[in-house]
Write a protein that holds these residues in place. Structure first.
Motif, PDB file in Angstrom:
ATOM      1  N   LEU A 103      -0.149 -15.623   7.837  1.00  0.00           N
ATOM      2  CA  LEU A 103      -0.499 -16.763   7.072  1.00  0.00           C
ATOM      3  C   LEU A 103      -1.495 -17.676   7.809  1.00  0.00           C
ATOM      4  O   LEU A 103      -2.498 -18.212   7.051  1.00  0.00           O
ATOM      5  CB  LEU A 103       0.818 -17.632   6.551  1.00  0.00           C
ATOM      6  N   LEU A 104      -1.128 -17.906   9.006  1.00  0.00           N
ATOM      7  CA  LEU A 104      -2.109 -18.811   9.557  1.00  0.00           C
ATOM      8  C   LEU A 104      -3.311 -18.374  10.402  1.00  0.00           C
ATOM      9  O   LEU A 104      -4.305 -19.402  10.584  1.00  0.00           O
ATOM     10  CB  LEU A 104      -1.296 -19.722  10.757  1.00  0.00           C
ATOM     11  N   ARG A 105      -3.327 -17.193  10.319  1.00  0.00           N
ATOM     12  CA  ARG A 105      -4.547 -16.345  10.876  1.00  0.00           C
ATOM     13  C   ARG A 105      -4.703 -15.265  10.117  1.00  0.00           C
ATOM     14  O   ARG A 105      -4.504 -13.827  10.434  1.00  0.00           O
ATOM     15  CB  ARG A 105      -4.214 -16.038  12.303  1.00  0.00           C
ATOM     16  N   PRO A 106      -5.308 -15.305   8.702  1.00  0.00           N
ATOM     17  CA  PRO A 106      -5.443 -14.294   7.927  1.00  0.00           C
ATOM     18  C   PRO A 106      -6.831 -13.514   8.358  1.00  0.00           C
ATOM     19  O   PRO A 106      -7.887 -14.140   8.240  1.00  0.00           O
ATOM     20  CB  PRO A 106      -5.619 -14.651   6.623  1.00  0.00           C
ATOM     21  N   GLY A 107      -6.811 -12.372   8.582  1.00  0.00           N
ATOM     22  CA  GLY A 107      -8.165 -11.679   9.107  1.00  0.00           C
ATOM     23  C   GLY A 107      -8.405 -12.340  10.374  1.00  0.00           C
ATOM     24  O   GLY A 107      -7.914 -12.544  11.395  1.00  0.00           O
ATOM     25  N   ARG A 108      -9.676 -12.560  10.381  1.00  0.00           N
ATOM     26  CA  ARG A 108     -10.463 -12.980  11.575  1.00  0.00           C
ATOM     27  C   ARG A 108     -10.724 -14.428  11.860  1.00  0.00           C
ATOM     28  O   ARG A 108     -11.366 -15.112  12.340  1.00  0.00           O
ATOM     29  CB  ARG A 108     -11.754 -12.274  11.872  1.00  0.00           C
ATOM     30  N   HIS A 109     -10.095 -15.293  10.818  1.00  0.00           N
ATOM     31  CA  HIS A 109     -10.295 -16.759  10.739  1.00  0.00           C
ATOM     32  C   HIS A 109      -9.036 -17.413  10.626  1.00  0.00           C
ATOM     33  O   HIS A 109      -7.999 -16.888  10.404  1.00  0.00           O
ATOM     34  CB  HIS A 109     -11.124 -17.039   9.419  1.00  0.00           C
ATOM     35  N   ASN A 110      -8.906 -18.631  11.139  1.00  0.00           N
ATOM     36  CA  ASN A 110      -7.982 -19.550  11.118  1.00  0.00           C
ATOM     37  C   ASN A 110      -7.737 -20.173   9.632  1.00  0.00           C
ATOM     38  O   ASN A 110      -8.623 -20.478   9.053  1.00  0.00           O
ATOM     39  CB  ASN A 110      -7.885 -20.668  12.356  1.00  0.00           C
ATOM     40  N   ALA A 111      -6.348 -20.304   9.166  1.00  0.00           N
ATOM     41  CA  ALA A 111      -6.218 -20.815   7.668  1.00  0.00           C
ATOM     42  C   ALA A 111      -6.638 -22.290   7.894  1.00  0.00           C
ATOM     43  O   ALA A 111      -7.113 -22.905   6.877  1.00  0.00           O
ATOM     44  CB  ALA A 111      -4.822 -20.394   7.280  1.00  0.00           C
ATOM     45  N   LEU A 161      -7.426 -32.613  13.383  1.00  0.00           N
ATOM     46  CA  LEU A 161      -6.812 -33.643  12.394  1.00  0.00           C
ATOM     47  C   LEU A 161      -7.774 -33.895  11.248  1.00  0.00           C
ATOM     48  O   LEU A 161      -7.454 -34.035  10.242  1.00  0.00           O
ATOM     49  CB  LEU A 161      -6.847 -35.135  13.169  1.00  0.00           C
ATOM     50  N   ASP A 162      -9.131 -33.584  11.701  1.00  0.00           N
ATOM     51  CA  ASP A 162     -10.143 -33.999  10.319  1.00  0.00           C
ATOM     52  C   ASP A 162     -10.040 -32.904   9.646  1.00  0.00           C
ATOM     53  O   ASP A 162     -10.221 -33.012   8.232  1.00  0.00           O
ATOM     54  CB  ASP A 162     -11.451 -33.839  11.085  1.00  0.00           C
ATOM     55  N   SER A 163      -9.660 -31.532  10.141  1.00  0.00           N
ATOM     56  CA  SER A 163      -9.545 -30.417   9.208  1.00  0.00           C
ATOM     57  C   SER A 163      -8.271 -30.612   8.364  1.00  0.00           C
ATOM     58  O   SER A 163      -8.415 -30.135   7.023  1.00  0.00           O
ATOM     59  CB  SER A 163      -9.409 -29.066   9.862  1.00  0.00           C
ATOM     60  N   ILE A 164      -7.171 -31.016   8.835  1.00  0.00           N
ATOM     61  CA  ILE A 164      -6.046 -31.299   8.082  1.00  0.00           C
ATOM     62  C   ILE A 164      -6.292 -32.229   7.117  1.00  0.00           C
ATOM     63  O   ILE A 164      -5.817 -32.244   5.810  1.00  0.00           O
ATOM     64  CB  ILE A 164      -4.851 -31.590   8.991  1.00  0.00           C
ATOM     65  N   ALA A 165      -7.021 -33.365   7.450  1.00  0.00           N
ATOM     66  CA  ALA A 165      -7.201 -34.490   6.550  1.00  0.00           C
ATOM     67  C   ALA A 165      -8.134 -34.164   5.332  1.00  0.00           C
ATOM     68  O   ALA A 165      -7.967 -34.842   4.454  1.00  0.00           O
ATOM     69  CB  ALA A 165      -7.966 -35.808   7.166  1.00  0.00           C
ATOM     70  N   ASP A 166      -8.854 -33.195   5.549  1.00  0.00           N
ATOM     71  CA  ASP A 166      -9.873 -32.674   4.350  1.00  0.00           C
ATOM     72  C   ASP A 166      -9.038 -32.063   3.353  1.00  0.00           C
ATOM     73  O   ASP A 166      -9.579 -32.213   2.192  1.00  0.00           O
ATOM     74  CB  ASP A 166     -10.855 -31.400   4.915  1.00  0.00           C
ATOM     75  N   ASP A 167      -7.779 -31.667   3.508  1.00  0.00           N
ATOM     76  CA  ASP A 167      -7.013 -31.245   2.419  1.00  0.00           C
ATOM     77  C   ASP A 167      -5.487 -31.126   2.768  1.00  0.00           C
ATOM     78  O   ASP A 167      -4.996 -30.108   3.231  1.00  0.00           O
ATOM     79  CB  ASP A 167      -7.650 -29.650   1.976  1.00  0.00           C
ATOM     80  N   VAL A 168      -4.886 -32.386   2.830  1.00  0.00           N
ATOM     81  CA  VAL A 168      -3.671 -32.305   3.277  1.00  0.00           C
ATOM     82  C   VAL A 168      -2.632 -31.727   2.439  1.00  0.00           C
ATOM     83  O   VAL A 168      -1.901 -31.073   2.762  1.00  0.00           O
ATOM     84  CB  VAL A 168      -3.157 -33.952   3.135  1.00  0.00           C
ATOM     85  N   PRO A 169      -2.831 -31.485   0.917  1.00  0.00           N
ATOM     86  CA  PRO A 169      -1.718 -30.925   0.273  1.00  0.00           C
ATOM     87  C   PRO A 169      -1.744 -29.343   0.564  1.00  0.00           C
ATOM     88  O   PRO A 169      -0.722 -28.678   0.625  1.00  0.00           O
ATOM     89  CB  PRO A 169      -2.011 -31.115  -1.169  1.00  0.00           C
ATOM     90  N   ARG A 170      -2.987 -28.778   0.836  1.00  0.00           N
ATOM     91  CA  ARG A 170      -3.189 -27.288   1.092  1.00  0.00           C
ATOM     92  C   ARG A 170      -2.658 -27.092   2.521  1.00  0.00           C
ATOM     93  O   ARG A 170      -1.784 -26.023   2.761  1.00  0.00           O
ATOM     94  CB  ARG A 170      -4.505 -27.035   1.226  1.00  0.00           C
ATOM     95  N   GLU A 225      -0.085 -28.752   3.928  1.00  0.00           N
ATOM     96  CA  GLU A 225       1.440 -29.000   3.777  1.00  0.00           C
ATOM     97  C   GLU A 225       1.974 -27.884   3.241  1.00  0.00           C
ATOM     98  O   GLU A 225       2.895 -27.093   3.758  1.00  0.00           O
ATOM     99  CB  GLU A 225       1.664 -30.161   3.113  1.00  0.00           C
ATOM    100  N   GLU A 226       1.257 -27.098   2.516  1.00  0.00           N
ATOM    101  CA  GLU A 226       1.994 -25.986   1.825  1.00  0.00           C
ATOM    102  C   GLU A 226       1.968 -24.999   2.486  1.00  0.00           C
ATOM    103  O   GLU A 226       2.739 -24.354   2.752  1.00  0.00           O
ATOM    104  CB  GLU A 226       1.008 -25.690   0.450  1.00  0.00           C
ATOM    105  N   LEU A 227       0.834 -24.604   3.383  1.00  0.00           N
ATOM    106  CA  LEU A 227       0.686 -23.629   4.515  1.00  0.00           C
ATOM    107  C   LEU A 227       1.540 -23.840   5.623  1.00  0.00           C
ATOM    108  O   LEU A 227       2.564 -22.929   5.825  1.00  0.00           O
ATOM    109  CB  LEU A 227      -0.807 -23.747   4.921  1.00  0.00           C
ATOM    110  N   LEU A 228       1.809 -24.881   6.175  1.00  0.00           N
ATOM    111  CA  LEU A 228       2.450 -25.075   7.075  1.00  0.00           C
ATOM    112  C   LEU A 228       3.973 -25.182   6.815  1.00  0.00           C
ATOM    113  O   LEU A 228       4.978 -24.714   7.453  1.00  0.00           O
ATOM    114  CB  LEU A 228       2.436 -26.488   7.755  1.00  0.00           C
ATOM    115  N   THR A 229       4.340 -25.376   5.512  1.00  0.00           N
ATOM    116  CA  THR A 229       5.758 -25.424   5.181  1.00  0.00           C
ATOM    117  C   THR A 229       6.203 -23.943   4.790  1.00  0.00           C
ATOM    118  O   THR A 229       7.207 -23.553   5.211  1.00  0.00           O
ATOM    119  CB  THR A 229       5.782 -25.928   3.576  1.00  0.00           C
TER     120      THR A 229
END
Length: 212
Positions: free
Chosen positions: A114-122, A83-92, A94-98
């Motif tokens: 899209l949600l796991r680009p390379g070795r890291h979570n988006a 939740l903290d991570s999402i709250a840091d940039d809600v528009p970004r 929302e765009e990713l999840l949409t």
């Protein structure tokens, strides 16, 4: 390790367990989502089924909260950090999840990538075991929805009981592995007459169901 040839893996003839409700802590979700001023409606019941999550309203945040709550149950795990991570940039987010929800209806590989680009979570702390739940529920129960849930219990069953020996039990898995997984369950579905998500559910509970 060489990749397992999935075309040779037979459908596992296990008993399919009954669908069950998951106990959750709705007050935690209400308070934590509200405290951060996040959009969407948190779950309000003390129990959630898959059908409940499928029926959550349109948009991306309500289905995300419900799928996270269903997936975590009473233990909550890393959801405060999510939740903290999402709250840091809600528009970004929302765009990713949409975009991921839209892709989930036709392209598991790209939706996962899209949600796991390379070795890291988006989105930090939103890893494959949980974001594949979101990708699955984005189908809202539509027949033929190609994205399925892949988590540690499912992967362990596939490796230890179904001979997918190159599959890592705990992940995180690359997008190619996720695409192969969805394809395998689709083939098993065609061979067995069971829905792909029924097979996933059977794999998740396969150990205990096989012993009953």
């Amino acid at each position: 390790m060489p990749m397992t040839d999935l075309s040779t893996l037979p459908f596992p003839e296990w008993k399919t367990p009954d669908q069950c409700a998951v106990d959750i802590n709705p007050s935690w979700w209400r308070d934590e989502i509200g405290r951060r001023g996040l959009p969407g409606t948190p779950p309000s019941a003390r129990h959630l089924t898959r059908d409940d999550v499928r029926a959550s309203e349109n948009g991306v945040f309500t289905p995300l909260w419900w799928s996270l709550a269903w997936g975590a149950g009473p233990r909550l795990r890393l959801n405060a950090r999510r939740l903290d991570s999402i709250a840091d940039d809600v528009p970004r987010c929302e765009e990713l999840l949409t975009e991921a929800a839209d892709l989930s209806r036709r392209d598991p590989f790209t939706a996962y990538s899209l949600l796991r680009p390379g070795r890291h979570n988006a989105i930090r702390y939103l890893g494959p075991s949980f974001f594949t739940k979101f990708l699955y529920f984005a189908g809202r129960g539509a027949p033929g929805h190609p994205c399925l849930i892949l988590d540690r219990r499912v992967a362990t069953a596939l490796r230890d009981r179904c001979e997918w020996t190159s599959l890592h039990r705990t992940g995180p898995w690359p997008a190619e592995t996720y695409e192969r997984y969805c394809g395998l369950l689709t083939r098993w579905s065609q061979e067995s007459g069971r829905a792909p998500d029924e097979i996933e559910f059977m794999l998740f509970y396969g150990f205990s169901a096989d012993q009953n």
